[in-house]
Design an enzyme around this catalytic site. Structure first.
Site, PDB file in Angstrom:
ATOM      1  N   TYR A 214      13.441 -34.364 -17.709  1.00 16.47           N
ATOM      2  CA  TYR A 214      12.006 -34.133 -17.856  1.00 16.47           C
ATOM      3  C   TYR A 214      11.268 -34.412 -16.554  1.00 16.47           C
ATOM      4  CZ  TYR A 214      11.356 -39.190 -18.019  1.00 16.47           C
ATOM      5  OH  TYR A 214      11.340 -40.523 -17.698  1.00 16.47           O
TER       6      TYR A 214
ATOM      7  N   HIS B  39     -15.516  -8.854  -0.169  1.00 14.92           N
ATOM      8  CA  HIS B  39     -14.511  -9.754   0.405  1.00 14.92           C
ATOM      9  C   HIS B  39     -14.598 -11.153  -0.198  1.00 14.92           C
ATOM     10  CE1 HIS B  39     -13.104 -12.704   3.418  1.00 14.92           C
ATOM     11  NE2 HIS B  39     -12.100 -11.846   3.510  1.00 14.92           N
TER      12      HIS B  39
ATOM     13  N   ARG C  74      -3.008  -1.673  -6.430  1.00  9.53           N
ATOM     14  CA  ARG C  74      -2.204  -2.887  -6.319  1.00  9.53           C
ATOM     15  C   ARG C  74      -2.533  -3.763  -7.511  1.00  9.53           C
ATOM     16  NH1 ARG C  74      -5.702  -4.622  -1.166  1.00  9.53           N
ATOM     17  NH2 ARG C  74      -7.669  -4.888  -2.229  1.00  9.53           N
TER      18      ARG C  74
ATOM     19  N   SER D 150      14.145 -42.912 -13.632  1.00  8.72           N
ATOM     20  CA  SER D 150      12.972 -42.081 -13.414  1.00  8.72           C
ATOM     21  C   SER D 150      12.690 -42.109 -11.912  1.00  8.72           C
ATOM     22  CB  SER D 150      11.783 -42.618 -14.196  1.00  8.72           C
ATOM     23  OG  SER D 150      10.646 -41.839 -13.910  1.00  8.72           O
TER      24      SER D 150
ATOM     25  N   LYS E   4       0.831  -1.199   0.000  1.00  5.79           N
ATOM     26  CA  LYS E   4       0.000   0.000   0.000  1.00  5.79           C
ATOM     27  C   LYS E   4       0.864   1.247   0.000  1.00  5.79           C
ATOM     28  CE  LYS E   4      -3.706  -0.686   2.376  1.00  5.79           C
ATOM     29  NZ  LYS E   4      -4.274  -1.007   3.690  1.00  5.79           N
TER      30      LYS E   4
ATOM     31  N   ARG F  35      -3.343   3.004   8.421  1.00  7.71           N
ATOM     32  CA  ARG F  35      -3.626   1.844   7.576  1.00  7.71           C
ATOM     33  C   ARG F  35      -2.489   0.833   7.579  1.00  7.71           C
ATOM     34  NH1 ARG F  35      -4.708   4.380   1.788  1.00  7.71           N
ATOM     35  NH2 ARG F  35      -5.946   2.463   1.550  1.00  7.71           N
TER      36      ARG F  35
ATOM     37  N   MET G 217      -5.708  -7.417   7.890  1.00  2.00           N
ATOM     38  CA  MET G 217      -5.213  -6.607   8.998  1.00  2.00           C
ATOM     39  C   MET G 217      -6.107  -5.381   9.144  1.00  2.00           C
ATOM     40  SD  MET G 217      -1.185  -7.063   8.540  1.00  2.00           S
ATOM     41  CE  MET G 217      -1.288  -6.553   6.873  1.00  2.00           C
TER      42      MET G 217
ATOM     43  N   CYS H 143       8.614 -39.228 -12.195  1.00  4.27           N
ATOM     44  CA  CYS H 143       7.256 -39.617 -12.537  1.00  4.27           C
ATOM     45  C   CYS H 143       6.327 -39.671 -11.341  1.00  4.27           C
ATOM     46  CB  CYS H 143       7.247 -40.943 -13.290  1.00  4.27           C
ATOM     47  SG  CYS H 143       7.864 -42.294 -12.297  1.00  4.27           S
TER      48      CYS H 143
ATOM     49  N   GLY I 111      -8.082  -7.155   3.640  1.00  4.19           N
ATOM     50  CA  GLY I 111      -8.955  -7.222   4.801  1.00  4.19           C
ATOM     51  C   GLY I 111      -8.435  -8.018   5.981  1.00  4.19           C
TER      52      GLY I 111
HETATM   53  P1  ADP Z   1      -7.407  -2.675   3.454  1.00  6.57           P
HETATM   54  O1  ADP Z   1      -5.972  -2.989   3.626  1.00  6.57           O
HETATM   55  O2  ADP Z   1      -8.275  -3.604   4.206  1.00  6.57           O
HETATM   56  O3  ADP Z   1      -7.773  -2.502   2.031  1.00  6.57           O
HETATM   57  P2  ADP Z   1      -7.330   0.178   3.718  1.00  6.57           P
HETATM   58  O4  ADP Z   1      -6.178   0.687   4.492  1.00  6.57           O
HETATM   59  O5  ADP Z   1      -7.206   0.248   2.270  1.00  6.57           O
HETATM   60  O6  ADP Z   1      -7.670  -1.281   4.199  1.00  6.57           O
HETATM   61  O7  ADP Z   1      -8.581   1.000   4.197  1.00  6.57           O
HETATM   62  C1  ADP Z   1      -9.895   0.575   4.112  1.00  6.57           C
HETATM   63  C2  ADP Z   1     -10.731   1.602   3.426  1.00  6.57           C
HETATM   64  O8  ADP Z   1     -10.624   2.875   4.041  1.00  6.57           O
HETATM   65  C3  ADP Z   1     -10.347   1.782   2.005  1.00  6.57           C
HETATM   66  O9  ADP Z   1     -11.438   1.401   1.229  1.00  6.57           O
HETATM   67  C4  ADP Z   1     -10.054   3.220   1.798  1.00  6.57           C
HETATM   68  O10 ADP Z   1     -10.784   3.673   0.715  1.00  6.57           O
HETATM   69  C5  ADP Z   1     -10.533   3.873   3.080  1.00  6.57           C
HETATM   70  N1  ADP Z   1      -9.525   4.851   3.485  1.00  6.57           N
HETATM   71  C6  ADP Z   1      -8.302   4.600   3.938  1.00  6.57           C
HETATM   72  N2  ADP Z   1      -7.611   5.732   4.142  1.00  6.57           N
HETATM   73  C7  ADP Z   1      -8.433   6.746   3.801  1.00  6.57           C
HETATM   74  C8  ADP Z   1      -8.287   8.156   3.775  1.00  6.57           C
HETATM   75  N3  ADP Z   1      -7.158   8.754   4.127  1.00  6.57           N
HETATM   76  N4  ADP Z   1      -9.340   8.872   3.350  1.00  6.57           N
HETATM   77  C9  ADP Z   1     -10.488   8.271   2.989  1.00  6.57           C
HETATM   78  N5  ADP Z   1     -10.677   6.948   2.989  1.00  6.57           N
HETATM   79  C10 ADP Z   1      -9.664   6.181   3.391  1.00  6.57           C
HETATM   80 MG    MG Z   2      -7.676  -1.154   0.795  1.00  6.13          MG
END
Ligand code: ADP
Ligand code: MG
Ligand code: MG
Length: 906
Positions: free
Chosen positions: A875, A464, A342, A788, A25, A93, A104, A855, A102
């Site tokens: 092989y 999810h 990503r 083999s 991220k 984050r 962490m 094999c 999702g």
């Molecule tokens: P995950 O790793 O589970 O995807 P994120 O860190 O991406 O978690 O955050 C979850 C949600 O929170 C994301 O959908 C993102 O859009 C929202 N979010 C995170 N940071 C911000 C921010 N600075 N402003 C607005 N929304 C945010």
């Molecule tokens: Mg995210």
């Protein structure tokens, strides 16, 4: 050394530092910032401090570094922490090297306190400020203070009920004020303290919790499933908040730069107006499409400017990352911000199509395309589908339960389980399971893994369930809104039908249809083109991409790929999937056939060689026909035929009824037959009278088999073929065993040739599956043309684990980390692998022309294939359906050589 990296206003200190340091991220945010894409400013604390922070609760000097960077952030954002008039709010984050969607934790709206909330309300209204506050209390309460999420959810839904609304978006300011009071009370009750009202205290609480979330149970399970090392750690990103919940001109959404299910090159995504963060993926409200679809609700139609900006970003991102991106965005009062990018998780279908199309578009090279697709994903392209007519008939008869979004293609049919735990338990009982949930959450990961298919009634293509199922290659349908799941009663209801746990259900992950009961399945499009030949290549996009990618792989691999095939049908499938020969044709499977088993039993029961010969004379023509068919299919390709291997008693009747029937047919008394069966009983049959030991004590058996092979080869030549039989002697442990049997093969060959006047070119080799043979490979190779590795037996004998009994302790071994994984599934490269390397080296030393292959099951396992490549084998041979997997894995192994080197230790 710098550990905190700022990004904002078009500059990113972390640019180019990569995911290892910044997490996926953080790296994505840095790169996007540097590209000039609008990203709210923030900073990333690197992954390297995660372990230390988690252990000691602090890292010397880190606090100062964060403080300094925070000041820069305040400047860039034009707001400051704790300012009652214009407060800075941030998100905290998580973000690991490898995406763990999702798994962490993340906290939004941090910095809201009793002093700052008024400022926010003055800027954008009270309802908005309270919405942010209640979200903050929920997330912080859950993640940092350990309050159960459900408590907050209950408070919220109680109020929704009281107001008679279904969506939080319909709650008014005074309702939200009530929710905030309740949330505060919940926290106060749980912690015995007031909610922290100081932004810096909140910040450090959040940073610590996000670091610690690396070690929560669901993250650990996810890492295990995806083989992510435990010591990588997560980074922490602190980022200025932007608000998708500021009203109807604001929104939040997720998108893929291409369709993650099919790979088609079209923008794909969903959004929700007046929403924040996870609202879109949580499946609470059904999101709206990005692209105009005539409904008038799409982003393209409702916020055309933001949509156009998003399209521009999409192109920039694909050009920069050369791959399909999965993005998160927020529109704050009409202005677009990117919050994450990503590489998108995709189905096997999409992986293949995106990779080949990106080559055509000039975005990536062929080599990149080869390395993009996980070999294992190809299995999905071969997975069955429901036959259209059967499905139509089921629907016509009223069995359709509903239709959702096709999130994970394929056809799954199984028994309904309503919880992840039940799914795991029921799958353990044998029948396939379909996990049915309103929505899934990261806690369900083990249950999803155990299920053949996944069905949810809420949520979109980026929910999810959809994302995780795609990552696992599972059949999945999401958002089947007509279906009501009643967890309390343990049933689902739809269109007047009720289905309980354990009932069969069929889920079509390609169309989204959900059907009551079982449905038969039919071959996939790729199979229809190549195996069934009832669909033309030009009618199937995916079949074209599939064969294109594999042809590129073929030009890069050094390992040959063969298949294990016992019948002409298997041989044909192997050939159309690109096998260059047969690496293992097991003759015993032919013995089990209904029409032959009697003659085989007669042979086994015979008292002496003469009796055995008489019975073998009946088997000979049948066995000859088998080989004729296989040689015909394989043309000039080599065919390795293994002489009889299993202990004889495996062919004998094992229950009383069959015993009596056999006695009648063979015209012997039941007593006599029983005696004979008992006499053949062995305490340890896998280590007993089998393999070459049989050939040496009952030479007439091998003689007959060899005769059948050579007669078939002669016949093949007569009809214009060029067969290449390779006779393989199983279970050799000493040179003498091999030598004696090679003489038998050569003499039999000579006899047949004298009769048929048709010389056959052939070779004689052995399986290496006994550790002694691997160690004494030098002397065995003096006489052998090929080795083999029978890695199944070799693993069994090297570890001393009985393959058939290992189920009683292997799972516990893997669970507790005594073994990293099941050595029967993926080669134990350090132990069994060392024997493979030793045998190969010693064998080639005395016989430089020795051909060496594998094999066992491991021949189709990508990681084992990488090892075999590194060990210099000629092989690998695997089951016909894994041939495409092996072709791709072998290419990847060849390409990664020199880059990281193929490691020879576990
Ligand atoms: P995950 O790793 O589970 O995807 P994120 O860190 O991406 O978690 O955050 C979850 C949600 O929170 C994301 O959908 C993102 O859009 C929202 N979010 C995170 N940071 C911000 C921010 N600075 N402003 C607005 N929304 C945010
Ligand atoms: Mg995210
Ligand atoms: Mg064996």
């Amino acid at each position: 050394m710098q550990r905190v990296f700022f990004f904002g206003n078009g500059k990113a200190e972390g640019e180019g530092l990569g995911k290892e340091k910044l997490g996926g991220k953080g790296a994505g945010l840095a790169e996007m910032t540097a590209l000039g894409i609008p990203v709210p400013p923030g900073f990333t604390i690197e992954t390297g401090v995660c372990a230390e922070f988690t252990q000691n609760g602090k890292v010397p000097g880190l606090e100062e570094e964060v403080d300094q960077t925070l000041q820069r952030l305040e400047k860039a954002a034009g707001r400051s922490f704790g300012d009652p008039r214009n407060p800075l709010l941030v998100s905290v984050r998580s973000g690991a090297r490898s995406s763990m969607p999702g798994m962490m934790d993340t906290i939004l709206n941090l910095g809201l306190t009793s002093k700052t909330i008024g400022g926010l309300a003055a800027l954008s209204g009270e309802r908005f400020a309270l919405d942010c506050r209640r979200r903050f209390l929920q997330m912080y309460g859950d993640v940092v203070l350990g309050v159960h999420k459900e408590e907050f959810e209950e408070a919220l839904s109680a109020l929704r009920q009281k107001r008679g609304v279904t969506s939080d978006a319909d709650l008014k300011a005074e309702d939200l004020a009530e929710v905030v009071r309740r949330h505060e009370a919940i926290i106060q009750k749980h912690t015995g303290k007031d909610f922290p009202d100081e932004p810096r205290e909140q910040l450090w609480g959040a940073i610590g919790a996000v670091f610690r979330s690396w070690d929560n149970e669901r993250a650990k399970t996810y890492r295990k499933l995806h083989r992510i090392p435990n010591d990588w750690g997560t980074a922490v990103n602190v980022q200025t908040m932007v608000f998708g919940n500021r009203g109807e001109t604001s929104a939040t959404g997720v998108a893929f730069t291409r369709d993650p299910a099919t790979g088609e090159r079209r923008f794909y995504g969903e959004f929700l107006p007046n929403a924040q963060g996870e609202d879109v993926v949580a499946g609470i409200r059904t999101p709206r499409p990005l692209n105009a679809d005539g409904s008038g609700a799409s982003l393209e139609e409702t916020m055309p400017e933001a949509y156009r900006e998003l399209l521009r970003v999409r192109d920039l991102l694909e050009k920069r990352f050369h791959d399909m991106q999965d993005i998160e965005f927020t529109i704050d009062d009409g202005k677009l911000y990117l919050l994450q990018t990503r590489n998108g998780k995709r189905t096997g279908f999409a992986a293949v199509r995106v990779a080949t199309e990106m080559v055509a578009e000039g975005l990536i090279s062929k080599d990149e395309a080869i390395s993009r697709v996980e070999p294992e994903q190809l299995v999905q392209l071969l997975a069955p589908i429901f036959p259209a007519d059967e499905k139509q008939a089921a629907i016509a008869s009223g069995r359709l339960l509903g239709k959702g979004l096709p999130a994970g293609p394929g056809a799954a049919c199984g028994r309904i389980a309503f919880t992840a735990q039940r799914a795991v338990a029921m799958a353990g009982q044998g029948d396939p399971v379909v996990l049915v949930r309103v929505e899934t959450s990261p806690e369900d990961i083990a249950g999803m893994n155990a299920s053949a298919g996944i069905l949810t009634t809420r949520g979109g293509m980026t929910s999810h369930a959809a994302v995780v199922a795609r990552g696992m290659g599972k059949t999945c349908v999401v958002g089947a809104g007509e279906i009501t799941v009643d967890y309390g009663k343990g049933e689902l209801r739809a269109r007047g039908r009720t289905e309980r746990e354990g009932n069969w259900i069929s889920v079509d992950g390609t169309s989204g249809e959900v059907i009551s009961g079982k449905l038969p399945t039919r071959p996939s499009e790729v199979l229809q083109v190549f195996v069934e030949e009832n669909l033309r290549l030009d009618q199937s996009q995916i079949a074209r991409s599939f064969s294109e990618l594999l042809s590129w792989a073929d030009s890069r691999r050094r390992l040959g790929i063969r298949a294990n095939a016992d019948t002409p049908t298997d041989a044909r499938v192997a050939r159309v999937f690109g096998a260059q020969g047969i690496g293992l044709c097991r003759t015993e499977h032919m013995f089990f056939e209904e029409s032959r088993i009697l003659a085989v039993r007669e042979m086994i029961l015979a008292e002496d060689a003469a009796g055995r010969r008489a019975a073998l004379a009946k088997i000979l023509p049948m066995q000859r026909e088998d080989f004729v068919g296989i040689f015909r299919e394989m043309g000039e390709r080599p065919v390795t035929i293994r002489l009889l291997d299993p202990p004889l008693h495996e062919f004998l009747p094992n229950d009383e009824a069959v015993l009596e029937k056999t006695a009648r047919e063979l015209k012997v008394s039941v007593e006599k037959l029983r005696e004979r069966v008992q006499a053949l009983h062995e305490a340890n049959p896998m280590l007993g009278h089998r393999g070459c030991r049989l050939g040496l004590t009952h030479p007439e058996i091998y003689e007959t088999q060899v005769r059948a092979i050579f007669e078939a080869a002669a016949a093949a030549i007569q009809s214009g073929g060029k067969p290449h039989p390779e006779i393989m002697i199983p279970l050799v442990g000493t040179r003498a065993e091999f030598e004696k049997l090679k003489v038998l093969v050569d003499e039999t060959a000579r006899k047949v040739t004298a009769e048929s006047r048709q010389p056959v070119s052939y070779t004689v080799g052995t399986m290496i599956e006994i550790p002694r043979a691997a160690l004494r490979a030098g002397e065995i190779a003096q006489k052998a043309d090929f080795f083999s590795f029978g890695t199944n037996d070799l693993t069994q004998m090297t570890f001393g684990y009985s393959r058939d009994d290992a189920g009683s302790f292997l799972p516990a071994y893997i669970e507790s980390g005594i073994l990293p994984e099941d050595p029967f599934a993926s080669l134990d490269t350090s132990g069994v692998g060392e024997l493979v390397s030793i045998a190969t080296q010693r064998g080639r030393q005395t016989n430089p022309r020795l051909k060496v292959g594998v094999c066992g099951e491991h021949g189709g396992d990508p990681r084992s294939i990488a090892f075999f490549h590194g060990a210099g084998l000629d092989y690998v041979s695997c089951s016909p359906f894994r041939v495409p997997v092996a072709r791709l894995a072998a290419a990847q192994a060849a390409m990664s050589e020199g880059k990281e080197g193929v490691s020879s230790t576990a």
